[in-house]
Structure formats: C-alpha cells, structure tokens
Design a protein around this motif. Structure first.
Motif, PDB file in Angstrom:
ATOM      1  N   THR A 331      74.135 -23.108   4.992  1.00 17.87           N
ATOM      2  CA  THR A 331      75.731 -23.352   5.453  1.00 17.87           C
ATOM      3  C   THR A 331      76.435 -23.737   4.115  1.00 17.87           C
ATOM      4  O   THR A 331      76.064 -24.465   3.546  1.00 17.87           O
ATOM      5  CB  THR A 331      75.935 -24.183   6.710  1.00 17.87           C
ATOM      6  N   THR A 338      76.649 -26.724  12.080  1.00 21.39           N
ATOM      7  CA  THR A 338      75.822 -25.542  12.239  1.00 21.39           C
ATOM      8  C   THR A 338      74.252 -25.908  12.808  1.00 21.39           C
ATOM      9  O   THR A 338      73.579 -26.616  12.331  1.00 21.39           O
ATOM     10  CB  THR A 338      75.463 -24.694  11.070  1.00 21.39           C
ATOM     11  N   GLY A 385      78.452 -22.959  14.399  1.00 22.62           N
ATOM     12  CA  GLY A 385      78.594 -22.932  13.130  1.00 22.62           C
ATOM     13  C   GLY A 385      78.490 -21.615  12.394  1.00 22.62           C
ATOM     14  O   GLY A 385      78.733 -20.440  12.904  1.00 22.62           O
ATOM     15  N   SER A 387      76.171 -19.386   9.248  1.00 20.82           N
ATOM     16  CA  SER A 387      75.267 -19.423   8.307  1.00 20.82           C
ATOM     17  C   SER A 387      75.267 -18.047   7.493  1.00 20.82           C
ATOM     18  O   SER A 387      76.031 -17.127   7.862  1.00 20.82           O
ATOM     19  CB  SER A 387      73.815 -19.298   9.166  1.00 20.82           C
TER      20      SER A 387
END
Length: 407
Positions: A331, A338, A385, A387
C-alpha cells in the motif's frame, strides 16, 4: 535230586565247552519244559508274558515319540513359512502360543505389552488341525460341531499349514458334514481388531439355508486369522477350512492375501502410500480498492498438487495434514488502513495489516500454520484500504505448502 543236580551241572558244562560240537541228547532231554514241574513251567510262562508286556510298552513309546516328532516337524515347517512376521511359537499340548514379532519386541517387554499379550487372542489360541474340515473333503460319516464344547479362540490348520475359513458358498456334503458352514462376510483387516461375522450353511441349493450363530474373527500379524467359534444352531453343520487359502500362509509381512473369486488366492505386495506434495504460489497483478470478498489471484506461478483454482482464487486441501500459508499486500496511501484476511472454511483466522501515517509505500507479509482436513477451503479477502501491484511485481501474493500429511 542229587543225581538231577549232577546231570544239570554236566549239561551246563558240555554247553559251555562248545555247543557247536556234538551234544549229548540225554543231557539235553533233562531241560525240556514238559519235563519240568508245574510250578517251574508257570513261572516261565509268567516271565514270558511280562517280557512281552515290556516289549509292547517299548513299542508304544517309540510310536508316540515318532508321532510327536512328526507333529513337531509339521509345526516347524509352519513356523518357517510364517517366519517373516518374526513370530516364535511354543507348543504346549494342543495349544500354540505366539510371542510376537521383532517389531513389537520392545512393546511386549514393557508391562503394557505383557498385559496386551495376555488378553490378545493372537497370542493364545487352540490349533484346530482336522483334515476332514477341508472344503475338498467328503466323508461317509458326517460330523456336527453342535456337539463340540467350544472354548476360547482357534486357528485353522490343514496338515500343519495355516488355513482360513471360506468366504464363499461351499457345496453340500463337503467339509465332513451335510451343511458346510462358511463366513458370509469378509475377513477383517488387522486395524479393525476383533469383528463379528455371520455364518451360513449351504443346503438344498440355498447358500444360506442355515443362519448359524455368529462368530468373532481377528486378523493377526503374520497374515493369519483366529476364530471364536460358537455351537451351530443344528446338526449336521460344521465349520469349513478353505483348502484354496493355503497360499495365504506363505504371504510375507508386507503382503496381503487377495482373491477376486474367493477361489484363487495370491499374495499381493502392499504399496506404500507416498506422501503427497502440495505447494502453490499466486499473485494479483493489479490494484484492489475497498472490500473484495475473494481475491482471484490470476497469475499462478506454482501449483503442485493442483490444490489452487485460479478462476475462484480458492485453495482446496487435497489431503489431510498440516499446512502453512502466507499472504502479502503493498500500500502507498497515507492515513489509510489496509487489511487482508486469511479465511479458512468461512472463518477469518489471520490478518495482514498496514497503516501508513505519512505518504510512503509499505508492504506487509503474514503467515499462518494450521491443521486441515481433506476438502477444506482457504482464500484471502481484501477487507478495506487500497493495495497495488503491477504485471511485473509480486506484491499482492498468496501461497502455501503441505508440511505433514496425516493418514
């Protein structure tokens, strides 16, 4: 009387000098039995009878010794044929006791091994070696096992060789009886221990015309079986010994006795089950934002054992055992949390968490080890979150391996 004594002395002297020469017939006439008194003749007859009795007793003892030597020779041959299981057998009367194989030697020397041996019918059974029980035997006089006082466990023999009960219908008037008794179920495997099996008697073209009392059966180390017989329900019924299973007594420890038609038997070597290899490694070449219930890792680099499905992103355990998994994320958002979760059979069990306070890039790798049964499902979910990964990077990954396979 003095004259008689002198005549006797003369007769003995003449015979001592040489019986091969000329002998005085008058002197020999004095020793004829019919010329002796009645008491002397009776004593001679009694002595002769006693001598005959001694000779008869000696002959009987010699015959018994020969029979014992023949039985010992037959049992020695049986022990040699089953030497692969390392058993030592001791004969006491009609009982044969087996003291276990070398593999179990340490167990049997311990107190627990001694107690197990005392209660194990494989170590305490009666030898039942009666040729008339063979499936190829027809006799004029029919036998009935209902009149037998069965006690304890028995092992079947045929002329000193180990044999088993038939698992098929036996023709009538075989096994020395009218209705032969056969085992209507298969013999157990050794890991099954003591099992109960039904027994059937063949009569009037009906293989199970008589449903006799059930018996107990156990397989012992060394490819032989012991039976706990029960009196049949009626006469004339008798337990059979399948002559076709003589080959089973020659099977080694790593072999099992098998047959497709229950007539032709053979020794088949047991194949060792090799441990299955399971390894997989997959990546996701793109970006994930927000909640993704199941990540479909489309780039599969390793998939030994074919446990991972790239279309669904789910790993399905092909065998029971201990597995180790790993999963990672990357991230680059500041202030954004995340989370990736490892899910096993719908349970969230492990998380890969990143939280960056300022603008930068960070990765997170998590591992998890667990026991899985065959068919267990494992996948990774993106809970929140953001990625990221590219086609050339492997930052969003999922993989695992089988560490120990369980039986």
């Amino acid at each position: 009387m003095a004259v008689l004594a002198v005549a006797v002395f003369v007769a003995l002297s003449s015979c001592a000098v040489g019986c091969s020469g000329s002998t005085n017939s008058t002197e020999l006439m004095l020793w004829r039995m019919e010329d002796q008194p009645l008491a002397v003749r009776l004593a001679a007859v009694i002595k002769e009878v006693e001598s005959l009795r001694c000779e008869q007793t000696t002959l009987q003892q010699q015959q018994q010794q020969q029979q014992q030597q023949q039985q010992q020779s037959a049992l020695t041959q049986t022990r040699r044929s089953s030497r692969e299981d390392g058993a030592q057998e001791k004969v006491a009367g009609t009982h044969m006791f087996t003291y276990g194989s070398h593999d179990d030697e340490d167990d049997l020397r311990s107190p627990e091994g001694d107690s197990r041996r005392r209660g194990d019918p494989c170590f305490h059974y009666t030898v039942l070696d009666q040729a008339w029980r063979a499936t190829n035997t027809t006799s004029k006089f029919k036998m009935c096992d209902r009149n037998v006082k069965w006690k304890g466990w028995y092992r079947l023999f045929y002329n000193g060789k180990s044999i088993q009960m038939p698992e098929r219908c036996v023709p009538v008037n075989k096994c020395g009886t009218h209705s032969p008794l056969w085992l209507s179920g298969p013999h157990p495997k050794r890991r099954q221990g003591i099992v109960t099996r039904s027994v059937c008697g063949h009569w009037k073209k009906r293989c199970c015309a008589f449903r006799s009392n059930p018996i107990q059966v156990k397989k012992c180390r060394g490819n032989y079986f012991v039976y706990k017989f029960a009196p049949p329900t009626s006469c004339y019924l008798a337990y059979c010994a399948d002559i076709n299973t003589l080959v089973c007594g020659r099977c080694r420890r790593n072999q099992s006795c098998v047959s497709r038609d229950k007539i032709n038997w053979r020794c088949k070597t047991k194949r060792r089950r090799s441990s299955k290899k399971v390894h997989f490694f997959a990546s996701y070449p793109g970006q994930l934002l927000g909640k993704v219930n199941r990540i479909k890792y489309s780039k599969v680099l390793v998939n030994v054992g074919r446990g991972f499905n790239r279309r669904t992103g789910v790993f399905k355990a092909p065998v029971k055992g201990v597995y180790q998994f790993f999963f990672s994320t990357q991230t680059a958002n500041s202030g954004l949390k995340t989370d990736l979760w490892l899910v096993i059979n719908s349970y969230w069990v492990a998380v890969s968490h990143t939280h960056i306070p300022r603008r930068s890039s960070a990765g997170s790798l998590s591992t998890y080890m667990t026991f899985l049964r065959r068919g267990a499902k494992v996948y990774v979910t993106h809970n929140c979150g953001r990625s990221w990964a590219s086609a050339s990077s492997t930052t969003i990954t999922f993989g695992g391996s089988l560490l120990v396979q369980m039986r």
